[in-house]
Design a protein around this motif. Structure first.
Motif, PDB file in Angstrom:
ATOM      1  N   UNK A 665       0.835  -1.210   0.000  1.00  0.00           N
ATOM      2  CA  UNK A 665       0.000   0.000   0.000  1.00  0.00           C
ATOM      3  C   UNK A 665       0.861   1.248   0.000  1.00  0.00           C
ATOM      4  N   UNK A 666       2.010   1.178   0.655  1.00  0.00           N
ATOM      5  CA  UNK A 666       2.931   2.311   0.572  1.00  0.00           C
ATOM      6  C   UNK A 666       3.336   2.576  -0.866  1.00  0.00           C
ATOM      7  N   UNK A 667       3.605   1.488  -1.589  1.00  0.00           N
ATOM      8  CA  UNK A 667       4.043   1.676  -2.971  1.00  0.00           C
ATOM      9  C   UNK A 667       2.893   2.167  -3.849  1.00  0.00           C
ATOM     10  N   UNK A 668       1.649   1.961  -3.379  1.00  0.00           N
ATOM     11  CA  UNK A 668       0.523   2.469  -4.172  1.00  0.00           C
ATOM     12  C   UNK A 668       0.220   3.915  -3.819  1.00  0.00           C
ATOM     13  N   UNK A 669       0.844   4.407  -2.789  1.00  0.00           N
ATOM     14  CA  UNK A 669       0.624   5.793  -2.430  1.00  0.00           C
ATOM     15  C   UNK A 669      -0.200   5.987  -1.179  1.00  0.00           C
ATOM     16  N   UNK A 670      -0.507   4.913  -0.443  1.00  0.00           N
ATOM     17  CA  UNK A 670      -1.240   5.056   0.814  1.00  0.00           C
ATOM     18  C   UNK A 670      -0.271   5.490   1.905  1.00  0.00           C
ATOM     19  N   UNK A 671      -0.833   6.138   2.909  1.00  0.00           N
ATOM     20  CA  UNK A 671      -0.020   6.387   4.089  1.00  0.00           C
ATOM     21  C   UNK A 671      -0.517   5.398   5.140  1.00  0.00           C
ATOM     22  N   UNK A 672       0.184   4.291   5.256  1.00  0.00           N
ATOM     23  CA  UNK A 672      -0.371   3.210   6.065  1.00  0.00           C
ATOM     24  C   UNK A 672      -0.431   3.561   7.538  1.00  0.00           C
ATOM     25  N   UNK A 754       5.336   4.419  -7.001  1.00  0.00           N
ATOM     26  CA  UNK A 754       5.687   3.454  -8.041  1.00  0.00           C
ATOM     27  C   UNK A 754       4.466   2.782  -8.655  1.00  0.00           C
ATOM     28  N   UNK A 755       3.571   2.304  -7.792  1.00  0.00           N
ATOM     29  CA  UNK A 755       2.494   1.462  -8.315  1.00  0.00           C
ATOM     30  C   UNK A 755       1.173   2.205  -8.462  1.00  0.00           C
ATOM     31  N   UNK A 756       1.164   3.515  -8.258  1.00  0.00           N
ATOM     32  CA  UNK A 756      -0.110   4.234  -8.235  1.00  0.00           C
ATOM     33  C   UNK A 756      -0.915   3.989  -9.520  1.00  0.00           C
ATOM     34  N   UNK A 757      -0.245   4.101 -10.661  1.00  0.00           N
ATOM     35  CA  UNK A 757      -1.006   3.995 -11.912  1.00  0.00           C
ATOM     36  C   UNK A 757      -1.514   2.580 -12.138  1.00  0.00           C
TER      37      UNK A 757
END
Length: 1948
Positions: A665-672, A754-757
């Motif tokens: 989730x961090x790599x998707x842009x979440x702030x865990x 990195x993985x947001x898109x």
């Protein structure tokens, strides 16, 4: 900044640190190597054992070890397991001095020595190599060939190869070898070239430098090189460049890397087989290169390679102490760098030509090329003589044939030339590694430049070529691949270990226990261990490890900001570094994920690099995400995850998932940290604050959040409690509690990550993984973890249908509301929505359900390689329920849609091909197709057990179908899947090579019964008692047979001493009586051989026990010994010679044809004493008869024949011929011809061959040419029948047996050919034979042999007429065999018995027997099994006038000779009986038996009749013996009691007319009756009849040395007619033989229609060609059908392997032994009271039904009532009835499904259903049973057992309906209404609502508005509108009130 931050964070902790010492080093110290052995030989033995001698030995040993401190080397590889299962251990090959030690790890314990080898000279190299044993040299044959795994040991002059099967080879080397490499094809040698080799003169080509050897017995051949030039044309030549050195060789892909020392360049070549055109170019066969110079050079090469004489051993010149260039650097890093010490081998270079195991086609290896010198000049190797310097013409010797090259290297790539290339930049280490996404790199380490160069390469699309990419340099001092996790370890110059994947850096490796190489400890926390680290002396590892405190191990080790200084200082090995203790010096021996580090102080440690993920769930998710992302991003993602996961103090198994979620989730842009559900994750006491790689902040300063984060971390709490804390008085800080309202604010995703898109794509593949995991009942916990992540993503992506889908699956986990993170509207555009994304969630349960209901469904999306279960379930439903046979074989796209990202087609196609399913011919129904397909895909019972029961039901149904009637030829895996262990075991036995069958061990009784162990061996101990006791269970006939046939114990001599007898006369009387009895004893072995036929597997290390032939007697009452050797009476000379021969044959025939026997064992059995030579001769004949003599080396055969021992020659010639039956083998023909004067050229020297040997050789020729109708042989044999006696007394004695042998041989050669003897019409075979039979003038001898027969014999006056007495028997039988079964009337009429008294006087009565026999054999189809037919063979004149033997007075008539008539009568009847025996041999035909039994009884009465003297007792005895033999032939192997009684009666008759021959006949009959212990029977094929004619020739020897009419050795040829026909059912569970009922179906013939017969096995089967099929009948055993119309091969292989047929008892049945009448079986008891059966069923009786331990314990624990049961009684009853149902219906696998359904119903009733998967399963079960396909199947098979109890399902359905309806009435309707209208409802109702929605398949609320529900007034309207939603009517009935607005639901 961020870079530096990551650098600090990514530290990878290696686990599992162990000190490493090569195992071989230790073992070497204790290994008794060659030197100690020599020392032992030098010292006298006495001294050795004296005290000082021992001390001396020890002393010398110590000296040896001190003195032998030479270099050692070792290599490790991944363990190779025998059977092909996955193994995870190392194998080590260690070399030191003359020793090679191969040690292996194993799953359980540490390394252990597997093999140790000691050779004569120092080992230069040892390696593993797999040789291919193949005839086919083409490239294609590679996949399938068998491989011989070897270990190769290179010495200076030869190479030893030891295969793991135990074969040893030695190949001498014709040149000095610098290096050996193992390749895919065999070995590759590099010739070592001395640096001062003279450059070749202009006319000479240089000699090759690389050679290959494809098999230890092949020649060493030069390598061809094909290099492309600039203009695209390629040049093909031998590899001759000395500058080219191999630095690396890989087998798969098969490539080779070389280094050019002149140009300093590395090149890569493909290694492959030579193509023929390249061969031709090199060998200069093609015309173009025909210049004289070329021709000269090529032949000179060949000649040079052959110029040395055999004995020379290649010797290194003293000056050639060629050591490796790299000796100053690490010399052990690569095998190419061991320096070679010059050694002069004392071992003669042994060439292949000397080894006896040689094929005919080999040459002497050394002679063909030997590249060491002739003249050992001290200056140089004169390898390059010019032709003129050595002009003895050896170069152009005409016989040199060129050496054909085998392998070729094809140029692929060369590195680019740089200007600053150093001279010595040879790669010291090369390996192939692949990165996390499967891209491959070839990496080579150039040590001098501290560079690791990595070249990316890939296969071209057509798989034929490798394409190399660009080169990447990595700064490195050493490197090694970590194969298991697709990474590599790099040792940087600074001493840091860094992990790379491909060329992407992952992070530093932190090794607990080895201090990290950094100079300053810049930690803010003081490290307790610093003072200990700085001690400068390197300690042993254990102390080093112990000295470090736990906290220190896992502390993050920051690096200096400016790391350049550090590198420099390290590189100069600054003194400051030394204080840190040891550092890593190099890396070696990588296996899997383990690698050894060499430390600077010389010690080594082995570390393990952690795997990417340990939990299956994380692995699957990573795979799926990796599959969907572009490669670069995937690598980055994996690297990030790996560095988090493997950080020091990484997570334990349980928290790995939480870590994964956080990281992802961090790599998707979440702030865990801010997200409620991830914030509470427990990372189980990880001590490091760098767990979650947080986003890099925009500002450098950081913020308060960081503090909060730190103070909340476990690390902080751990430090707080640390001792130092108290001593330093650090006061705890107050942690400010985060307020929950912080979280209510919306969190925004960071779109720069990195993985947001890729969030939608990742979400979709994770959803597919979720659906896949639902198909595995073991992954429940994993699914629940995954749901949390999916729900969060679905909410944030605003995918309502998905959230609803998860809610319906896990109502309690998925709250209807939850925290949502907003995604910036502007950013959603950047998200990449893949094409395969669907708005409706794909659901596998829904898909299956729709198929069962017959609705159409879109294809189900699947990820290749990841969602394999989904694919399997979808396709099997498509095949079995929808009935589409193409779904599994051709195109599955209408059911499955493959998810792909890029058009990477090749891999997808590869996947598809793997599953392609070829239709096997025997598969008919859908169920069978499904089962066979599933096993092809690799689906097993264990997989089936983990499928949810509803999904598995259709598959189980198909299996149930197949279990009833399986095909007997299905492969093992299919039988296992359908639960027929009997069949799978049979299939598995079938694949074993003959002789390895495990059954033979089971069925042979190892321990003989107690009495025999003390007594002498009677040769019958090894019989299979178990099977015989089943066949003849009701009496002790087998013991009786043993008693009758044993010849090892003294006989009882019972003579009464009359008063008038003196003592001396009494002794003589006793000895005479003994002599009579010995006639019988000597005749026994032939019968014993029949009885024990093929019953024993000899132990290869012990000689075969031959029971001794005991010819002594014991006289009662005092039991005194009577002996024939006392000299009181005359005993015939050589009396026992043939008896011992037969004894040897009998012993040898015990050996089963499947035994493992080799030439050495046969020779090893040769007796020491000359008197046992006859037995050994018999033993050799027996080995020929059972086919083992072909293994005897030609050398030994020659050896035996030259000894000139008559018996040995007879045994050998007959044995070898029988082994080569009908092969026309040339070498055997030569062997036999030497012994037959007629087959030698007329001018040849006359050899003095003993007569009996000639007879044996003639029969041998007949055997070898059997059935071939070979013209020359037939011509010679025809002449030999009438061979006249010669002038010098040649051929005068025993002529009859020779003539008979020639006749039999002629008959065999033309066996059954009848009138179509092609090309022999000019020989007039039948006419000539007729003449031999009836007499007449001798024809003029035509052909080459007329010289020999010019002068007649001086002794025997025969004149010009044929001597019919000599020639008739042979000619008669020859006619019989040539016209066998042809029904040729004209020939048969020649053989009719004469019908006038005048003619009768011309024929010997004995010959009438042969003529009758011959006539009946020709008219085969006319033979009828009744006495009327037998009498019909007697001519009228005899029938009318023959006396009836019982009358008292003789009718007197002058012109009739009564004697002639009565003799003719009995012989004709005997002949007819014998033909009856042949016709019905081995058939146990009842009418034939009765008929023959009657005649046997008749002859017995004739013998005692008063008129017997007219006929002559001898004639009557002969006829009786013949009839008895016929009887035994018909009943062969059956052990019939009546025949046994006859034999026993005749056994007791001794004296009188009973001579040796009659005893022989009677005991042969007894042997035939129990042939092979009841396992064998006789065949009636032509070849068998020929063999039986030889064996049972109806003229028996008069005494034990009589071979006048028939050679006794031929009696044993019956073996060629014996065939195994006993079928023994073996219970697969107990592995014991048992009874089973067989139904045998005969094919129809002209005599009878197709009929069925029931037999109780174990039984002898009829001949297979008569049968149509064999079936194991129920009801006790599972049915099994062997269909013989398809071919008898399968059944033949079963019969030849001891006839074991595995059977499996059905549940509730007892075996026939325990319950002969079938009254005790469970089903029989319960049929009477059908209704109360559930109650009446007692759990104790379950054991009679099944042997399955799971079911037994279920009955034990769940079905036994206990005290005060209360309401549990009802459950117990249910369980008992369910168990009963399952077991009686033979579906025990349904038990879990029944119980699961029951549990689910109860849970629903208690309203405790927290997940709906069980409800789904029940729904699928109900849908399956109501599906159309199932109904159709039931109509087609109305008799078939119900798969699930028909009463159980309606109950289930009712119960669930009731529960849900009650809930609706109790307020559930409000809830449903709220759900449909999208309003909130109360939490407590969540789970029941979900159950309702699932069970009634209620559509989701957003589907409803589209059909316009408002305004509907009637139910009919609703029905119409809901039709398109496919909602069932019963569900609509329950919803109608809510939708129509009246609140009362219409519950039925």
């Amino acid at each position: 900044m961020s870079n530096f931050y990551e650098e600090r964070a990514t530290m990878i902790a290696a686990g599992d640190l162990q000190e490493f010492v090569p195992f071989g080093r230790d073992h070497c110290k204790h290994h008794p190597n060659a030197l100690n052995l020599q020392l032992r030989q030098l010292q006298p033995a006495s001294e050795l054992w004296s005290s000082d001698g021992a001390a001396g030995l020890v002393g010398s040993l110590q000296e040896v070890t001190i003195h032998e401190k030479q270099k050692e080397s070792w290599q490790l590889r991944k363990g190779v397991s025998e059977i092909g299962e996955e193994v995870d251990y190392d194998e080590e090959l260690y070399v030191a001095g003359n020793m090679v030690i191969w040690s292996k790890g194993s799953k359980s314990q540490a390394l252990a020595v597997y093999k140790a080898f000691t050779v004569d000279s120092p080992v230069q190299q040892a390696l593993w190599c797999d040789f291919i044993i193949s005839q086919d040299k083409s490239e294609k044959a590679y996949s399938s060939d068998e491989v011989e795994k070897c270990i190769c040991i290179l010495q200076s002059s030869c190479i030893n190869m030891h295969s793991i099967e135990g074969k040893d080879y030695i190949a001498s080397l014709p040149f000095q070898v610098a290096n050996v490499w193992p390749t895919k094809y065999g070995l590759l040698f590099e010739r070592s070239s001395s640096t001062h080799e003279v450059p070749p003169g202009p006319p000479r080509e240089p000699l090759p430098t690389m050679f290959s050897m494809l098999h230890p017995l092949d020649e060493i051949t030069p390598l061809v090189c094909k290099s492309g030039s600039l203009f695209g044309s390629s040049r093909v030549q031998y590899v001759v460049d000395h500058a080219m050195k191999i630095v690396f060789l890989n087998t798969d892909p098969s490539i080779i890397m070389t280094y050019d020392t002149v140009q300093s360049l590395h090149s890569v070549w493909a290694l492959r087989r030579v193509k023929t055109e390249e061969e031709n170019v090199v060998l200069k066969f093609s015309e173009q290169g025909g210049t004289p110079q070329n021709v000269a050079s090529s032949s000179s090469l060949t000649a040079h390679l052959r110029s040395l004489s055999k004995g020379d051993s290649p010797v290194a010149s003293p000056f050639q102490n060629y050591s490796s260039i790299h000796s100053q650097s690490r010399s052990t890093s690569s095998p190419s760098l061991h320096s070679r010490s010059p050694s002069i081998s004392n071992m003669a270079a042994l060439s292949r030509a000397h080894s006896p195991a040689l094929g005919v086609h080999s040459f002497s290896g050394v002679q063909r090329f030997n590249l060491s010198s002739h003249n050992q000049s001290p200056k140089r190797h004169s390898i390059s003589h010019s032709p003129n310097s050595n002009s003895n013409g050896s170069f152009f010797a005409p016989e040199t044939e060129p050496i054909v090259p085998e392998l070729c290297i094809d140029h692929l790539w060369t590195e680019t030339i740089t200007n600053i290339r150093e001279k010595n930049s040879q790669a010291s280490k090369v390996f192939i590694t692949s990165d996390l996404c499967g891209q491959k790199f070839l990496c080579f380490l150039v040590e001098s430049e501290l560079q690791l160069r990595c070249v990316k390469f890939q296969e071209s699309n057509d798989k034929t070529q490798l394409i190399f990419g660009s080169i990447t340099n990595i700064h490195a001092k050493d490197a090694a691949p970590v194969e298991k996790i697709d990474t590599m370890l790099v040792l940087e110059g600074s001493g840091n270990l860094v992990l790379y994947t491909g060329v992407v850096r992952v992070g530093k490796v932190f090794i607990p226990g080895l201090p990290a190489p950094s100079l300053t400890m810049s930690n803010t926390m003081p490290r307790p261990s610093t003072p200990l680290d700085s001690v400068s002396t390197p300690k042993p590892l254990s102390k080093l490890l112990g000295s470090l405190d736990e906290v220190a191990l896992f502390s993050p080790v920051p690096e200096l900001r400016d790391s350049s200084k550090l590198h420099d200082s390290l590189y100069n090995e600054d003194c400051t570094f030394q204080q840190l203790g040891t550092y890593i010096h190099s890396i070696r021996d990588p296996v899997c994920n383990r690698v050894t580090l060499e430390l600077s102080n010389g010690s080594m440690v082995r570390i393990t690099i952690p795997e990417i993920a340990t939990s299956e769930l994380v692995q699957t998710c990573l795979q799926a995400i990796k599959f969907i992302l572009p490669k670069e991003i995937a690598v980055q993602m994996l690297v990030k995850w790996y560095s988090v996961h493997s950080a020091p103090g990484g997570p334990s198994y349980h928290s790995e998932w939480n870590l994964f979620v956080t990281c992802l989730m961090n790599m998707m842009g979440y702030n865990t940290d801010r997200l409620a559900w991830t914030r509470n994750f427990d990372f189980e006491g990880s001590l490091s604050p760098v767990i979650a790689p947080k986003k890099a902040r925009p500002s450098e300063t950081g913020s308060d959040d960081d503090w909060e984060y730190l103070l909340n971390s476990d690390y902080h709490q751990n430090v707080e409690s640390h001792l130092l804390n108290r001593s330093l008085c650090l006061s705890p800080l107050e942690v400010s509690q985060m307020k929950d309202e912080d979280f209510s604010q919306n969190l925004i995703l960071d779109s720069s990550t990195l993985l947001f898109t890729h969030i939608p794509a990742i979400f979709f593949v994770l959803h597919l993984v979720y659906e896949e995991l639902k198909l595995n009942t073991l992954m429940g916990e994993g699914i629940r973890s995954l749901v949390g992540l999916l729900v969060q993503l679905a909410r944030d992506l605003k995918l309502e249908p998905y959230v609803d889908h998860y809610y319906r699956d896990y109502p309690t986990l998925v709250r209807t509301t939850g925290q949502v993170c907003t995604i910036d509207q502007g950013q959603t555009g950047f998200m990449h929505h893949p094409s395969f994304f669907t708005s409706e969630p794909p659901s596998i349960y829904q898909w299956v359900s729709s198929c069962l209901k017959g609705e159409g469904m879109p294809p189900y999306p699947y990820l290749p390689g990841i969602c394999e279960r989904s694919r399997l379930v979808v396709l099997s439903i498509a095949l079995y329920i929808l009935g589409n046979e193409n779904s599994v074989s051709e195109d599955s796209s209408q059911y499955l849609s493959r998810i792909t990202i890029a058009p990477q087609k090749s891999q997808a196609e590869q996947e598809e091909n793997r599953f392609n399913f070829k239709h096997s011919t025997s598969v008919s129904s859908l169920a069978e197709q499904l089962v066979v397909w599933m096993t092809n895909v690799g689906f097993t019972l264990r997989d089936l057990e983990t499928l949810p029961f509803g999904i598995a039901l259709p598959i189980r149904d198909a299996i149930y179908h197949c279990r009833e009637q399986p095909a007997s030829d299905w492969p093992e895996a299919v039988c296992l899947l359908i639960g027929r262990q009997d069949l799978s075991k049979q299939a598995c036995e079938g694949n074993l090579p003959k002789g390895k069958s495990s059954v033979t061990q089971v069925l042979s009784s190892d321990v003989p019964s107690g009495t025999e162990t003390e007594e002498e061996d009677d040769g019958m101990n090894d019989m299979n008692q178990e099977v015989m006791s089943l066949i003849w269970s009701e009496d002790l006939r087998v013991q009786d047979v043993r008693r009758l046939l044993q010849s090892a114990h003294p006989v009882r001599v019972n003579v009464v001493q009359y008063p008038e007898l003196s003592d001396h006369e009494f002794i003589e009387e006793k000895e005479n009586r003994l002599l009579q009895l010995c006639q019988r004893t000597m005749a026994l072995p032939v019968g014993r051989g029949m009885f024990t036929l093929f019953s024993y597997h000899p132990v290869p290390t012990e000689p075969l026990p031959i029971p001794k032939l005991n010819l002594t007697g014991r006289a009662p009452p005092r039991n005194t010994t009577v002996d024939l050797n006392s000299g009181n009476i005359d005993v015939p000379p050589n009396m026992t010679s043939w008896a011992s021969f037969h004894n040897g044959v009998a012993a040898g025939l015990k050996i089963a044809p499947a035994s493992q026997i080799d030439s050495a064992w046969i020779v090893y059995n040769k007796p020491k004493h000359a008197e046992l030579a006859n037995e050994y001769a018999g033993f050799l004949m027996a080995l020929g008869l059972n086919g083992h003599l072909t293994k005897l080396a030609t050398l030994n055969i020659h050896d035996y024949l030259t000894k000139g021992h008559e018996m040995t020659s007879i045994g050998l010639l007959l044995g070898v011929s029988a082994a080569k039956l009908g092969t026309m083998d040339m070498s055997i023909t030569r062997l036999l011809s030497i012994h037959i004067p007629a087959l030698l050229p007329p001018t040849s020297t006359e050899l003095d061959v003993p007569h009996n040997v000639q007879v044996a050789a003639v029969v041998g020729i007949g055997l070898v040419y059997q059935g071939t109708a070979h013209r020359h042989t037939a011509e010679v044999l025809l002449a030999e029948i009438g061979r006249p006696p010669g002038p010098e007394m040649e051929y005068c004695t025993d002529r009859e047996s020779y003539s008979l042998a020639a006749g039999l041989a002629l008959g065999m050669v033309c066996l059954g050919h009848g009138s179509n003897l092609i090309g022999m019409s000019d020989l007039n075979v039948p006419e000539q034979l007729y003449q031999y039979m009836v007499g007449g003038h001798r024809r003029f001898q035509a052909g080459m042999h007329r010289e020999k027969h010019k002068s007649p014999s001086y002794q025997i006056k025969e004149g010009d007429t044929i001597n019919v007495d000599v020639t008739c028997p042979g000619a008669t039988l020859a006619l019989a065999m040539i016209y066998l079964k042809t029904n040729n009337r004209s020939i048969a009429d020649w053989l009719r018995a004469p019908d006038t008294m005048y003619l009768l006087d011309f024929v010997k009565p004995e010959f009438l027997l042969l003529r009758t026999l011959a006539r009946c054999l020709i008219l085969w189809d006319d033979i009828l099994p009744n006495s009327k037919w037998v009498d019909s063979n007697v001519p009228q004149i005899i029938r009318e006038n023959s006396i009836s033997l019982s009358e008292i007075e003789l009718p007197c008539s002058e012109d009739l000779n009564l004697e002639t008539l009565s003799q003719a009568h009995v012989y004709i009847i005997a002949g007819a009986c014998l033909s009856l025996g042949f016709r019905f041999a081995g058939s146990e035909n009842l009418s034939a038996f009765n008929c023959l039994h009657k005649f046997a009884k008749d002859f017995m009465t004739y013998l005692s009749a008063p008129n017997a003297s007219v006929t002559g007792p001898y004639n009557l005895e002969t006829c009786l013996s013949v009839v008895l033999l016929s009887l035994a032939m018909v009943m062969a192997g059956s052990g019939n009691l009546k025949v046994l009684q006859l034999c026993r009666f005749l056994h007791m008759k001794t004296g009188g007319e009973m001579n040796y021959g009659f005893h022989l006949a009677h005991h042969m009959a007894l042997g035939l009756l129990f042939l092979g212990g009841g396992r064998y029977s006789l065949s009636t094929s032509n070849s068998s009849i020929a063999a039986l004619l030889c064996a049972l020739y109806p003229h028996f020897p008069a005494h034990s040395t009589d071979n006048r009419y028939h050679l006794q050795a031929l009696r044993h040829l019956y073996v060629l007619a014996a065939e195994p026909r006993l079928l023994v059912p073996v219970d697969v569970d107990t592995n014991m033989p048992c009874y089973a009922l067989l139904e045998v179906t005969y094919k129809g013939t002209q005599w009878y229609e197709q009929t069925k017969e029931e037999l109780m096995a174990p039984t002898l089967l009829p001949e297979l060609h008569l049968l149509k099929q064999i079936k194991v009948k129920g009801p006790r055993y599972w049915e099994l059908l062997i269909d013989l119309s398809k071919g008898t091969q399968h059944l033949k292989s079963i019969l030849s392997k001891d006839g074991v047929l595995y059977v499996k008892l059905r549940a509730g049945q007892l075996s026939y032994k325990e319950d002969p009448m079938g009254w005790q079986s469970l089903l029989a008891q319960t049929v009477a009271n059908r209704n109360s059966e559930a109650r009446a069923f007692k759990p104790e009786t379950i054991s009679a039904f099944t042997s399955d331990p799971a079911l037994l314990s279920f009955a034990e624990y769940f079905c036994k009532p206990t005290v005060n049961m209360g309401q549990k009684q009802e459950i117990l009853d249910l369980f008992s009835s369910v168990l009963y149902e399952c077991v009686t219906q033979e579906t025990p696998e349904m038990l879990p499904a029944y119980i699961a359904m029951d549990q689910a119903m109860r849970r629903l009733g208690r309203r405790e259903m927290c997940e709906t998967s069980e409800l789904w399963q029940i729904k699928l079960v109900l849908e399956f049973f109501s599906s159309r396909s199932h109904q159709e199947r039931l109509q087609n098979h109305p008799k078939r057992g119900l798969f699930m109890n028909s009463e159980f399902l309606p109950v289930v359905k009712c119960t669930i309906d009731n529960t849900l309806d009650q809930w609706l009435q109790a307020g559930g309707d409000v809830c449903v209404h709220a759900y449909l209208s999208g309003q909130p409802f109360e939490e407590s109702q969540l789970s029941m609502l979900a159950c309702f929605l699932v069970y009634h398949s209620v559509p989701a609320p957003w589907h409803l508005p589209s059909i316009g529900l408002e305004g509907s007034t009637s139910f009919a309207e609703l029905l119409f509108k809901f039709k398109q939603l496919k909602m069932p009517v019963r569900a609509l009935l329950r919803l109608a009130p809510l939708l129509l607005g009246n609140p009362q639901p219409m519950v039925m």
